[in-house]
Scaffold this active site. Structure first.
Site, PDB file in Angstrom:
ATOM      1  N   ASP A 143      59.080  61.570  58.960  1.00  0.00           N
ATOM      2  CA  ASP A 143      58.023  62.372  59.583  1.00  0.00           C
ATOM      3  C   ASP A 143      57.246  63.124  58.501  1.00  0.00           C
ATOM      4  OD1 ASP A 143      56.710  64.270  61.557  1.00  0.00           O
ATOM      5  OD2 ASP A 143      58.061  63.244  62.921  1.00  0.00           O
ATOM      6  N   HIS A 219      55.067  69.225  62.427  1.00  0.00           N
ATOM      7  CA  HIS A 219      55.517  68.112  63.265  1.00  0.00           C
ATOM      8  C   HIS A 219      56.938  67.670  62.912  1.00  0.00           C
ATOM      9  CE1 HIS A 219      55.541  63.986  64.971  1.00  0.00           C
ATOM     10  NE2 HIS A 219      54.633  64.455  65.809  1.00  0.00           N
ATOM     11  N   SER A 517      56.353  62.115  70.573  1.00  0.00           N
ATOM     12  CA  SER A 517      57.025  62.543  69.344  1.00  0.00           C
ATOM     13  C   SER A 517      58.197  63.461  69.656  1.00  0.00           C
ATOM     14  CB  SER A 517      56.045  63.292  68.435  1.00  0.00           C
ATOM     15  OG  SER A 517      55.166  62.415  67.793  1.00  0.00           O
TER      16      SER A 517
END
Length: 732
Positions: A143, A219, A517
């Site tokens: 990620d 994220h 996600s």
């Protein structure tokens, strides 16, 4: 009454090649030279082989050293290097090279959820406690990195680092080895691919990007903490959703691999992604969570331009379960429709993909056929295939663009399916991404692809005109419709999890985010719990356990609904097997297992050559002899995109429950379809733990056009093993 435009695509190979009238300068871009499974276990020798190959191409060791970004030498074989287009074509002919892949950029698929799924930490009987909260399992997260100071990554209560861990805590800007601990045991970062893609240096002074594994977007921190964050008391987002936060496997260890960046156009490149997979396999992770997605149109399984598929295949072959997000491009899927009855040229004409005739290669405006994006010289007289990239793009504006460029027809793959439109200027047909991708696959394979547009015909008959979020990606799979996608549904809306500090007053270290996600690390965390209990289960066995025990009902026992343009009861293209049920998945009773050789034979069955499949898998695939019927891959689902009259599908199940067990079949046939299961009773004992069965499907001839759904259930006194069934009957 609906109308359909018949599109006849003739698989004709003609010895004609097109040469662009606009020659390009020899520009060096990053290409990935993919060589499949590594032939040598010594990574030093593998890298030397890569360097020698590149030296032979470029003429010197110095040029090869300057050109190479990465050598992939642990999980598979290959390298990333700066090459001109002509050099890429030349090296593709070298012995051992499977395919040369242009470096592309991918995007993100952007806690009381665990209690909602029955995994509260107070129970002594659920999967969380039976698995000792995932102790001893290593989850790798590919990620945007991690914010190591987050309380979610404290190592209170953590055991020693597992002996099979071989990774490192890579240092960099604002990140050193002291940032790792017994929870966050490893961190790496990969930036060479995105640096070359953007052709601009990273500005590290503004804090937008950090040259290390430290997360600057939030994220990666969020997804990692969902999967395996430790216990944090009074976690909240600006006072909201306060409570105890934790990940799915709070005693599992984390390793982060940063491949996604913010500078330039941002994103995550193939070159960096593949290096992360390569290193994660070497490091010894047990699970991989990848909340990154490909753009439409997708590449086929054996088309090695799909870097996530390549990495996932090699990881799975080595026993690593990979959880990938489904994407946020929901909710609709559709079939081909048109009402254009005028101005048809009834002969065959050339068909091409809009991206091949772009006026400007520096952006993707030609992909959706935006006005002024197409090369009129190359478009003239052609039927053009375009792919909409957003819900705001429409077939009408694309038709104007194609007509202005001299095209004679338009095939438009898009999100929305509402209504039938006439393009006025040229014949056009709108299709879903499944059909669009199949047409594109033909265009890519044929030397001189041609097509014929016919007059629309009217078909008279019956047509099918907690909640699944509207953004959640839907099926069917555009790559291979017989493989049900998505597999499973998990929480992904307003998930509170760790986040980077931001704002003048900073924040509490947590944020509420939504997206697939967020769903992906939920599955990764649950997989870690299952792996902790069933250490010898294959990735396919774990997937089967998740799918066959999933719930199709909400907590109030009502049907799960989906939010889209027209809300309805969710079907397998919305939720796969259903909403994940961790406590049932630990004891599924039966599993549908798959070995690597089964995947090899499946790829052969999809029409790929022995050479293509052998290159991907480094096996001596004989696709002439060992071609598996696509429908017979031992998936925990059955999907038949084109049922004409009758078809028989084979499956086999492995008993993982009591040795002496008897299961009876319960059939819930899709509307308009008859099902026959043989045998209807499965008996297991000490000598018989794997039993095959067959399911025959018959169309009644009364319902055509869209998918209908059902299920096949195997029951014993304790277990209910359910697989979803999706069938589309077609008129013959």
């Amino acid at each position: 009454m609906d109308t359909k435009l018949n599109l006849f695509v003739v698989l004709t190979l003609v010895s004609i090649q097109f040469l662009s009238t606009f020659p390009k300068a020899a520009i060096n871009n990053v290409h990935i030279v993919y060589m499949g499974e590594k032939e040598n276990e010594d990574p030093t020798l593998t890298k030397m082989f890569h360097s020698k190959m590149l030296s032979d191409l470029l003429g010197s060791k110095e040029a090869a050293k300057s050109s190479m970004l990465y050598s992939y030498k642990h999980g598979f074989s290959g390298f990333a290097a700066r090459l001109t287009d002509s050099q890429a074509k030349e090296i593709e002919a070298f012995p051992g090279v499977v395919q040369v892949i242009p470096n592309q950029v991918h995007k993100f698929h952007t806690t009381r959820s665990w209690d909602f799924m029955g995994l509260n930490d107070h129970s002594t009987t659920n999967l969380l406690t039976k698995s000792n909260m995932g102790e001893g399992i290593i989850i790798g997260v590919i990620d945007s990195g991690v914010w190591p100071e987050s309380e979610s990554f404290n190592d209170r209560g953590m055991n020693l680092i597992p002996s099979h861990w071989k990774g490192i805590c890579q240092e960099g800007q604002l990140f050193n080895s002291s940032n790792c601990n017994k929870k966050l045991i490893g961190a790496r970062w990969f930036v060479k691919g995105i640096l070359d893609q953007n052709q601009t240096p990273i500005n590290i002074s503004n804090g937008k990007d950090i040259l290390s594994a430290r997360d600057s977007s939030g994220h990666g921190t969020h997804t990692a903490s969902i999967a395996a964050g430790n216990f944090v008391v009074n976690a909240n987002y600006e006072g909201l959703a306060a409570g105890l936060a934790r990940g799915g496997a709070p005693r599992a260890h984390l390793a982060v691999y940063k491949v996604c960046w913010s500078f330039g156009h941002g994103g995550c490149t193939d070159a960096d992604l593949l290096k992360a997979f390569d290193k994660a396999i070497q490091d010894g992770v047990d699970i991989l969570s990848v909340s990154i997605g490909l753009s439409i149109p997708l590449f086929s399984y054996a088309d090695q331009r799909n870097s996530i598929a390549i990495g996932s295949f090699h990881a799975t072959a080595k026993g690593i379960t990979v959880a990938c997000s489904a994407g946020n491009d929901g909710p609709t899927a559709m079939t081909g429709q048109s009402v254009d009855t005028r101005m048809h040229n009834h002969g065959f004409t050339g068909i091409t993909f809009s991206d091949r005739i772009a006026l400007n290669d520096s952006n993707d405006s030609a992909l959706g056929c935006k006005r002024g994006s197409l090369n009129a010289t190359l478009a003239a007289g052609q039927i053009i295939l375009c792919f909409s990239q957003s819900s705001t793009q429409n077939i009408f504006s694309a038709a104007i663009s194609v007509a202005e460029a001299g095209g004679v027809g338009l095939i438009f793959a898009q999100y929305r399916s509402d209504g039938l439109e006439s393009c006025h200027y040229i014949p056009c047909i709108k299709v879903d991404y499944e059909v669009g991708t199949q047409i594109l696959s033909y265009i890519r394979k044929a030397r001189y692809p041609i097509a014929k547009l016919g007059i629309p015909k009217t078909i008279i008959g019956k047509w099918v005109s907690p909640k699944v979020a509207d953004f959640s990606g839907r099926g069917p799979s555009s790559i291979s419709p017989i493989v049900l996608k998505p597999d499973i549904a998990a929480p992904g809306v307003d998930i509170i999890a760790a986040y980077i500090p931001f704002g003048a007053k900073k924040n509490s270290g947590f944020a509420l985010l939504s997206g697939t996600s967020m769903s992906c690390p939920h599955i990764a965390g649950i997989t870690a719990l299952i792996k902790s209990v069933h250490k010898n289960w294959s990735p396919a066995a774990i997937r089967s356990a998740l799918v066959t025990t999933a719930s199709q009902k909400g907590t109030d026992r009502s049907n799960i609904a989906e939010e889209g343009s027209t809300p309805k009861v969710a079907d397998p293209f919305d939720i796969g097997g259903g909403v994940v049920n961790p406590n049932r998945a630990i004891d599924p009773g039966l599993i549908y297992d798959i070995e690597t050789n089964d995947y090899v034979n499946f790829l052969c069955g999809t029409g790929f050559s022995s050479k293509s499949v052998s290159g991907l898998t480094q096996t001596k695939a004989n696709c002439t002899k060992n071609r598996l019927n696509e429908l017979n891959l031992n998936l925990p689902s059955i999907t038949i995109p084109y049922l004409k009259r009758k078809v028989t599908v084979s499956r086999k199940v492995t008993n993982v429950g009591p040795v002496e067990s008897i299961y009876k079949a319960v059939v819930e046939a899709p509307q308009g379809i008859k099902m026959k299961v043989e045998p209807q009773i499965l008996r297991f004992n000490k000598t018989t733990q794997i039993v095959p069965f067959k399911v025959t499907f018959f169309t009644t001839g009364k319902v055509y056009g869209d998918y209908r759904f059902g299920s096949l259930i195997w029951r014993d006194p304790k277990h209910t093993v359910t697989i979803p069934i999706s069938i589309r009957a077609i008129f013959v």
